[in-house]
Design a protein around this motif. Structure first.
Motif, PDB file in Angstrom:
ATOM      1  N   LYS A  63       0.822  -1.218   0.000  1.00  0.00           N
ATOM      2  CA  LYS A  63       0.000   0.000   0.000  1.00  0.00           C
ATOM      3  C   LYS A  63       0.857   1.269   0.000  1.00  0.00           C
ATOM      4  CE  LYS A  63      -0.784  -0.239   4.949  1.00  0.00           C
ATOM      5  NZ  LYS A  63      -1.740  -0.416   6.001  1.00  0.00           N
ATOM      6  N   ASP A  64       2.164   1.148   0.249  1.00  0.00           N
ATOM      7  CA  ASP A  64       3.069   2.296   0.186  1.00  0.00           C
ATOM      8  C   ASP A  64       3.573   2.566  -1.231  1.00  0.00           C
ATOM      9  OD1 ASP A  64       3.001   2.776   2.979  1.00  0.00           O
ATOM     10  OD2 ASP A  64       4.470   1.180   3.297  1.00  0.00           O
ATOM     11  N   GLU A  65       3.303   1.658  -2.150  1.00  0.00           N
ATOM     12  CA  GLU A  65       3.760   1.843  -3.521  1.00  0.00           C
ATOM     13  C   GLU A  65       3.004   3.002  -4.162  1.00  0.00           C
ATOM     14  OE1 GLU A  65       5.186  -2.600  -4.722  1.00  0.00           O
ATOM     15  OE2 GLU A  65       3.163  -2.025  -5.266  1.00  0.00           O
ATOM     16  N   GLU A  66       3.665   3.690  -5.075  1.00  0.00           N
ATOM     17  CA  GLU A  66       3.007   4.783  -5.777  1.00  0.00           C
ATOM     18  C   GLU A  66       3.608   4.954  -7.161  1.00  0.00           C
ATOM     19  OE1 GLU A  66       3.784   8.853  -4.422  1.00  0.00           O
ATOM     20  OE2 GLU A  66       5.376   8.043  -3.164  1.00  0.00           O
ATOM     21  N   THR A  67       2.845   5.608  -8.015  1.00  0.00           N
ATOM     22  CA  THR A  67       3.298   5.931  -9.360  1.00  0.00           C
ATOM     23  C   THR A  67       3.089   7.420  -9.575  1.00  0.00           C
ATOM     24  OG1 THR A  67       2.788   3.729 -10.196  1.00  0.00           O
ATOM     25  CG2 THR A  67       2.959   5.489 -11.827  1.00  0.00           C
TER      26      THR A  67
END
Length: 80
Positions: A63-67
């Motif tokens: 859930k900490d991943e981002e684009t």
């Protein structure tokens, strides 16, 4: 907006193949949202993909991943 370069940067828990990041859906969203008129090569001159794992894997969850998507307008002479 005449000519653009799109930079898609993903911050991931693990490095993945470029195909693992869904750029096509993101670009479709830019068109639907009115940011880009279309995705033809006359408009989108370049799409660049980068990724990193700057956070420690032990502390990062999915859930900490981002684009991050940047749309940069080019001067006409950059891609003539």
């Amino acid at each position: 907006m005449k000519n653009v370069r799109i930079h898609i940067h993903s911050i991931l828990r693990r490095i993945s193949p470029t195909g693992g990041v869904s750029a096509h859906a993101a670009i479709d969203g830019l068109i639907k949202g009115g940011i880009l008129p279309d995705d033809r090569c006359e408009t989108v001159k370049e799409i660049c993909f980068t990724q990193d794992t700057r956070l420690k894997k032990s502390r990062m969850s999915y859930k900490d991943e981002e684009t991050i998507i940047e749309v940069l307008e080019l001067d006409q002479d950059e891609f003539s």
